[in-house]
Scaffold this motif. Structure first.
Motif, PDB file in Angstrom:
ATOM      1  N   ALA A 199      -1.490  -3.745 -23.829  1.00 21.94           N
ATOM      2  CA  ALA A 199      -1.947  -3.500 -22.465  1.00 21.94           C
ATOM      3  C   ALA A 199      -2.900  -4.612 -22.092  1.00 21.94           C
ATOM      4  N   GLU A 200      -2.891  -4.981 -20.813  1.00 25.61           N
ATOM      5  CA  GLU A 200      -3.770  -6.029 -20.319  1.00 25.61           C
ATOM      6  C   GLU A 200      -4.968  -5.399 -19.642  1.00 25.61           C
ATOM      7  N   ARG A 201      -6.136  -5.802 -20.083  1.00 26.29           N
ATOM      8  CA  ARG A 201      -7.361  -5.319 -19.465  1.00 26.29           C
ATOM      9  C   ARG A 201      -8.090  -6.507 -18.849  1.00 26.29           C
ATOM     10  N   ALA A 202      -8.601  -6.300 -17.637  1.00 29.31           N
ATOM     11  CA  ALA A 202      -9.378  -7.365 -17.012  1.00 29.31           C
ATOM     12  C   ALA A 202     -10.620  -7.627 -17.848  1.00 29.31           C
ATOM     13  N   TRP A 244     -12.104  -1.136 -14.432  1.00 35.44           N
ATOM     14  CA  TRP A 244     -11.782   0.186 -14.958  1.00 35.44           C
ATOM     15  C   TRP A 244     -10.276   0.423 -14.983  1.00 35.44           C
ATOM     16  N   VAL A 245      -9.503  -0.616 -14.740  1.00 39.02           N
ATOM     17  CA  VAL A 245      -8.036  -0.505 -14.694  1.00 39.02           C
ATOM     18  C   VAL A 245      -7.431  -1.283 -15.856  1.00 39.02           C
ATOM     19  N   ASP A 246      -6.482  -0.682 -16.534  1.00 40.34           N
ATOM     20  CA  ASP A 246      -5.710  -1.340 -17.586  1.00 40.34           C
ATOM     21  C   ASP A 246      -4.241  -1.375 -17.178  1.00 40.34           C
ATOM     22  N   ILE A 247      -3.585  -2.492 -17.458  1.00 40.95           N
ATOM     23  CA  ILE A 247      -2.155  -2.638 -17.182  1.00 40.95           C
ATOM     24  C   ILE A 247      -1.402  -2.351 -18.480  1.00 40.95           C
ATOM     25  N   TYR A 305      -6.140   4.119 -15.061  1.00 46.17           N
ATOM     26  CA  TYR A 305      -7.473   4.039 -14.458  1.00 46.17           C
ATOM     27  C   TYR A 305      -8.388   5.061 -15.108  1.00 46.17           C
ATOM     28  N   THR A 306      -9.537   4.601 -15.575  1.00 41.82           N
ATOM     29  CA  THR A 306     -10.517   5.476 -16.209  1.00 41.82           C
ATOM     30  C   THR A 306     -11.827   5.364 -15.454  1.00 41.82           C
ATOM     31  N   GLU A 307     -12.242   6.428 -14.781  1.00 39.99           N
ATOM     32  CA  GLU A 307     -13.496   6.429 -14.046  1.00 39.99           C
ATOM     33  C   GLU A 307     -14.657   6.168 -14.998  1.00 39.99           C
TER      34      GLU A 307
END
Length: 453
Positions: A50-53, A151-154, A175-177
């Motif tokens: 998974a790609e995380r910013a 807070w978003v992962d692809i 998306y994880t708050e």
């Protein structure tokens, strides 16, 4: 083998198989098995990458946008002009763009949330993209919801081909708050439920974007150091640095007392240029340089220019010192800089934003979501140029038709820039009469009116 199948294999003996059949299966998969994070590039969910910013949104927002004058000025210019457009649908006729029109479906971008406007939406989109490289939005209950980029992962899945992996496909977003690992409940979203605006692609990722600030981090650090140097110059001296030598017979107590007197009377900007009086055999030697001698303004200006180049904003547009020198201020150069800003920065950003929002905006058949920049104040000069272009095209079209080509083929040839598409009617001259024919209304003779044959 699907994502949930790999989860089952990780839980048991890696021999059982399942398939993703519902969004709940997907949610359970990405929520239950997170195997680690490797420093901001990729991590894995149930064995899937998974790609995380990168975790730089907070850093860029606090140390660049909120505390760096040049970066704030550049982002402000980008936001103000980028947010001046309206969204419209554009018909596609024969594969080519045609007229703009609107429908009720555009209400989602015209009022994205209660009290929100298209300008509010665009400002947040470009702000997220500038700071984090990505801007994520989803539609829920008739409103657009911003997903904070860090807070978003692809979530990715490998493409299996001939026994190997042929790249990765995007199977969703997570998306994880509060961010990953903060105890929030992850929310899975499918690709067609998310608008992902990433105008600059990260070369080390497949789908993730990159902030334009990333390549100029060193310039940011240098600018901060120069700002600190400038502040310390005025705080500590506001004059060239000096070494004061005392007579060897001066006692430590006398030294400290004399030093205190000098600091109180000559340190700080308010004491600049005061006459320094010495006694007791003291001697002063200048060891530093002033700001003019070290070309402080020129060095700082070049750093600002590098930041402007990375942002795609000509220095003269934002008002940087190097952009305001010499011939840069004349009308022709400013016009060229403004056109470069519009053609090479704004229009690609607008097209990308419209294409990204099309993912969650219902689009009528035979059309596309597009932008209307006709009312953007910064492009008023372009409107004049466009009018001149239209006038030239109209003259060309008139010349084709007067030469005997069919109006339909003349329009197609003009749009395609291909004269081979012209079809002749077989008629000539402005009157478009057949060869050898006579005028059905000859001019009057002997004072008599011409009669129709």
């Amino acid at each position: 083998m699907g994502l949930v199948e790999r989860i089952a294999a990780a839980r048991a003996d890696r021999s059982s198989q399942r398939s993703i059949s519902t969004i709940d299966d997907y949610a359970q998969a990405v929520q239950s098995y997170v195997n680690g994070y490797n420093g901001g590039v990729t991590y894995s969910i149930a064995g899937e990458p998974a790609e995380r910013a990168p975790n730089d949104l907070v850093g860029y927002a606090t140390t660049a946008y909120a505390s760096n004058g040049p970066v704030f000025a550049l982002m402000a210019v980008r936001m103000l002009v980028f947010s001046a457009i309206r969204f419209q649908f554009q018909r596609l006729v024969g594969g080519r763009p045609s007229e703009l029109f609107g429908t009720q479906a555009l209400s989602l971008v015209e009022e994205p949330w209660p009290g929100g406007t298209t300008q509010d939406l665009l400002i947040r989109m470009i702000q997220d993209a500038d700071l984090a490289g990505n801007s994520y939005w989803t539609a829920q209950e008739g409103q657009l919801v911003r997903l904070r980029p860090d807070w978003v992962d692809i979530v990715l899945e490998p493409r299996r081909f001939r026994g190997g992996i042929l790249g990765y496909r995007r199977i969703g977003y997570l998306y994880t708050e509060g961010g990953y690992g903060q105890g929030g409940e992850p929310v899975p979203l499918l690709p067609n439920e998310v608008c992902h605006f990433a105008p600059i692609q990260d070369p080390l990722a497949t789908y993730r974007g990159m902030s334009w600030l990333t390549p100029v981090i060193r310039e940011l650090l240098n600018d901060r150091l120069m700002g600190r140097h400038q502040a310390k110059f005025f705080e500590n001296a506001a004059t060239p640095n000096m070494v004061v030598r005392y007579d060897p017979t001066v006692t430590p107590d006398k030294f400290r007392e004399f030093k205190k007197i000098i600091d109180e009377g000559h340190a700080g900007a308010e004491n600049a240029y005061r006459t320094l009086h010495l006694g007791g055999g003291a001697d002063v030697t200048v060891v530093g340089t002033n700001m003019e001698q070290m070309a402080f303004t020129a060095v700082q200006g070049r750093g600002e220019t590098r930041l402007a180049a990375a942002a795609g904003v000509p220095p003269v547009i934002v008002g940087f010192s190097e952009g305001l020198q010499g011939s840069s201020l004349n009308a022709g150069n400013f016009s060229a800089a403004r056109r470069r800003f519009a053609d090479m920065t704004l229009h690609p950003l607008w097209a990308n934003a419209a294409g990204s929002l099309r993912q969650i905006i219902p689009t009528p058949p035979g059309s596309r979501l597009w932008y209307d920049a006709r009312d953007v104040p910064a492009l008023r000069e372009d409107s004049k140029d466009e009018a001149q272009i239209q006038q030239t095209r109209a003259q060309t079209l008139r010349a084709y038709i007067d030469a005997g080509y069919t109006p339909e083929s003349a329009v197609r040839a003009l749009q395609a820039g291909d004269e081979s598409l012209l079809e002749h009617t077989g008629l000539f001259s402005v009157q478009l009469q057949a060869p050898g024919s006579t005028d059905p209304n000859p001019p009057p003779t002997n004072g008599q009116e011409g009669t129709a044959q």
